[in-house]
Motif scaffolding. Structure first.
Motif, PDB file in Angstrom:
ATOM      1  N   SER A  94      -1.696 -10.075   5.825  1.00  0.00           N
ATOM      2  CA  SER A  94      -2.310 -10.264   4.726  1.00  0.00           C
ATOM      3  C   SER A  94      -2.881  -9.015   4.081  1.00  0.00           C
ATOM      4  O   SER A  94      -3.253  -8.824   2.734  1.00  0.00           O
ATOM      5  CB  SER A  94      -3.337 -11.205   4.526  1.00  0.00           C
ATOM      6  N   SER A  95      -2.849  -7.963   5.008  1.00  0.00           N
ATOM      7  CA  SER A  95      -3.565  -6.794   4.427  1.00  0.00           C
ATOM      8  C   SER A  95      -3.128  -5.469   5.127  1.00  0.00           C
ATOM      9  O   SER A  95      -2.559  -5.636   6.497  1.00  0.00           O
ATOM     10  CB  SER A  95      -5.125  -6.955   5.077  1.00  0.00           C
ATOM     11  N   VAL A  96      -3.025  -4.529   4.524  1.00  0.00           N
ATOM     12  CA  VAL A  96      -2.359  -3.297   4.990  1.00  0.00           C
ATOM     13  C   VAL A  96      -3.050  -2.034   4.200  1.00  0.00           C
ATOM     14  O   VAL A  96      -3.351  -2.240   2.995  1.00  0.00           O
ATOM     15  CB  VAL A  96      -0.806  -3.199   4.739  1.00  0.00           C
ATOM     16  N   LEU A 138       6.044   3.338   0.890  1.00  0.00           N
ATOM     17  CA  LEU A 138       5.166   2.084   0.518  1.00  0.00           C
ATOM     18  C   LEU A 138       5.491   1.131   1.527  1.00  0.00           C
ATOM     19  O   LEU A 138       6.490   0.729   2.048  1.00  0.00           O
ATOM     20  CB  LEU A 138       6.014   1.309  -0.884  1.00  0.00           C
ATOM     21  N   ALA A 139       4.522   0.803   2.042  1.00  0.00           N
ATOM     22  CA  ALA A 139       4.091  -0.424   3.257  1.00  0.00           C
ATOM     23  C   ALA A 139       4.146  -1.745   2.364  1.00  0.00           C
ATOM     24  O   ALA A 139       3.432  -2.059   1.487  1.00  0.00           O
ATOM     25  CB  ALA A 139       2.997   0.087   3.832  1.00  0.00           C
ATOM     26  N   ALA A 140       5.001  -2.718   2.919  1.00  0.00           N
ATOM     27  CA  ALA A 140       4.763  -3.988   2.512  1.00  0.00           C
ATOM     28  C   ALA A 140       4.842  -4.931   3.665  1.00  0.00           C
ATOM     29  O   ALA A 140       5.555  -4.963   4.621  1.00  0.00           O
ATOM     30  CB  ALA A 140       6.236  -4.386   1.688  1.00  0.00           C
ATOM     31  N   CYS A 141       3.800  -6.038   3.464  1.00  0.00           N
ATOM     32  CA  CYS A 141       3.890  -7.058   4.589  1.00  0.00           C
ATOM     33  C   CYS A 141       4.016  -8.429   3.954  1.00  0.00           C
ATOM     34  O   CYS A 141       3.695  -8.692   2.730  1.00  0.00           O
ATOM     35  CB  CYS A 141       2.737  -6.855   5.409  1.00  0.00           C
ATOM     36  N   GLY A 142       4.498  -9.326   4.900  1.00  0.00           N
ATOM     37  CA  GLY A 142       4.641 -10.633   4.450  1.00  0.00           C
ATOM     38  C   GLY A 142       4.691 -11.598   5.716  1.00  0.00           C
ATOM     39  O   GLY A 142       3.799 -11.098   6.344  1.00  0.00           O
ATOM     40  N   TYR A 143       5.492 -12.613   5.623  1.00  0.00           N
ATOM     41  CA  TYR A 143       5.507 -13.404   6.872  1.00  0.00           C
ATOM     42  C   TYR A 143       6.162 -12.874   8.083  1.00  0.00           C
ATOM     43  O   TYR A 143       7.523 -12.829   7.934  1.00  0.00           O
ATOM     44  CB  TYR A 143       6.001 -14.817   6.461  1.00  0.00           C
ATOM     45  N   GLN A 144       5.727 -12.395   9.155  1.00  0.00           N
ATOM     46  CA  GLN A 144       6.141 -11.950  10.206  1.00  0.00           C
ATOM     47  C   GLN A 144       6.878 -10.403   9.926  1.00  0.00           C
ATOM     48  O   GLN A 144       7.794 -10.197  10.850  1.00  0.00           O
ATOM     49  CB  GLN A 144       7.178 -12.936  10.701  1.00  0.00           C
ATOM     50  N   HIS A 145       6.495  -9.811   9.074  1.00  0.00           N
ATOM     51  CA  HIS A 145       7.307  -8.716   8.747  1.00  0.00           C
ATOM     52  C   HIS A 145       6.321  -7.620   8.087  1.00  0.00           C
ATOM     53  O   HIS A 145       5.524  -7.937   7.221  1.00  0.00           O
ATOM     54  CB  HIS A 145       8.387  -8.820   7.768  1.00  0.00           C
ATOM     55  N   GLU A 185       0.886  -1.191   0.071  1.00  0.00           N
ATOM     56  CA  GLU A 185      -0.071  -0.122   0.181  1.00  0.00           C
ATOM     57  C   GLU A 185       1.127   1.299  -0.100  1.00  0.00           C
ATOM     58  O   GLU A 185       1.605   1.292   0.737  1.00  0.00           O
ATOM     59  CB  GLU A 185      -0.884   0.042   1.248  1.00  0.00           C
ATOM     60  N   ILE A 186       0.508   2.140  -0.916  1.00  0.00           N
ATOM     61  CA  ILE A 186       1.196   3.563  -0.925  1.00  0.00           C
ATOM     62  C   ILE A 186       0.554   4.391   0.120  1.00  0.00           C
ATOM     63  O   ILE A 186      -0.485   4.535   0.090  1.00  0.00           O
ATOM     64  CB  ILE A 186       1.158   3.998  -2.251  1.00  0.00           C
ATOM     65  N   THR A 187       1.514   5.102   0.781  1.00  0.00           N
ATOM     66  CA  THR A 187       1.044   6.193   1.609  1.00  0.00           C
ATOM     67  C   THR A 187       0.037   7.280   0.957  1.00  0.00           C
ATOM     68  O   THR A 187       0.425   7.557  -0.203  1.00  0.00           O
ATOM     69  CB  THR A 187       2.135   6.693   2.507  1.00  0.00           C
ATOM     70  N   PRO A 188      -0.938   7.776   1.750  1.00  0.00           N
ATOM     71  CA  PRO A 188      -1.569   8.966   1.151  1.00  0.00           C
ATOM     72  C   PRO A 188      -0.678  10.060   0.663  1.00  0.00           C
ATOM     73  O   PRO A 188      -1.014  10.607  -0.439  1.00  0.00           O
ATOM     74  CB  PRO A 188      -2.562   9.512   2.005  1.00  0.00           C
TER      75      PRO A 188
END
Length: 149
Positions: free
Chosen positions: A85-87, A53-60, A45-48
């Protein structure tokens, strides 16, 4: 995820190859590749403000600067387990929300240099998706048991 830069659109992609790529959408040219070496990329997800840029994955959960040439994350968010799974972000960028397989939806305060989880909801089962209502107050949460909160 898309980001408007003047007349040009920047697209961010990520996946199981542990990379995040920024693309110039109108030409298809890859502008930059960043390593997300700790895990696959589940959501972006890109910040407003269109700078991070926020990136999420396994434990991160990582926050990257989209304009700098430094490909390392600026912020590593601590305290998450399993797959995130969601940001997403509140419309002014003051807070970020995440949801994942650890059964939690977290609200992160983004107003300081050290963002921290300020609120957490336990949904009793893994979270598939989280969406912020346009009123910027309510969230819809989809869980693996079929429930919507």
């Amino acid at each position: 995820m898309g980001d408007g830069e003047g007349d040009h659109l920047t697209l961010a992609t990520g996946g199981y190859d542990h990379t995040i790529k920024l693309w110039q959408a109108h030409t298809g040219i890859c502008l930059r590749t960043m390593q997300h070496s700790d895990s696959q990329v589940n959501a972006l997800e890109i910040t407003p403000g269109r700078t991070m840029l926020a990136a999420c994955g396994y434990q991160h959960i990582r926050l990257y600067d989209m304009s700098a040439q430094n490909n390392n994350p600026l912020i590593n968010f601590d305290g998450v387990t399993k797959n995130i799974s969601s940001v997403g972000f509140e419309e002014t960028g003051k807070w970020m929300f995440t949801g994942g397989e650890d059964h939690h939806v977290r609200i992160w305060d983004m107003t300081s240099n050290n963002p921290a989880c300020k609120r957490m909801f336990d949904c009793m089962c893994p979270i598939n998706s989280v969406c912020l209502h346009p009123n910027q107050v309510e969230m819809a949460i989809g869980a693996q048991n079929g429930a919507v909160y």
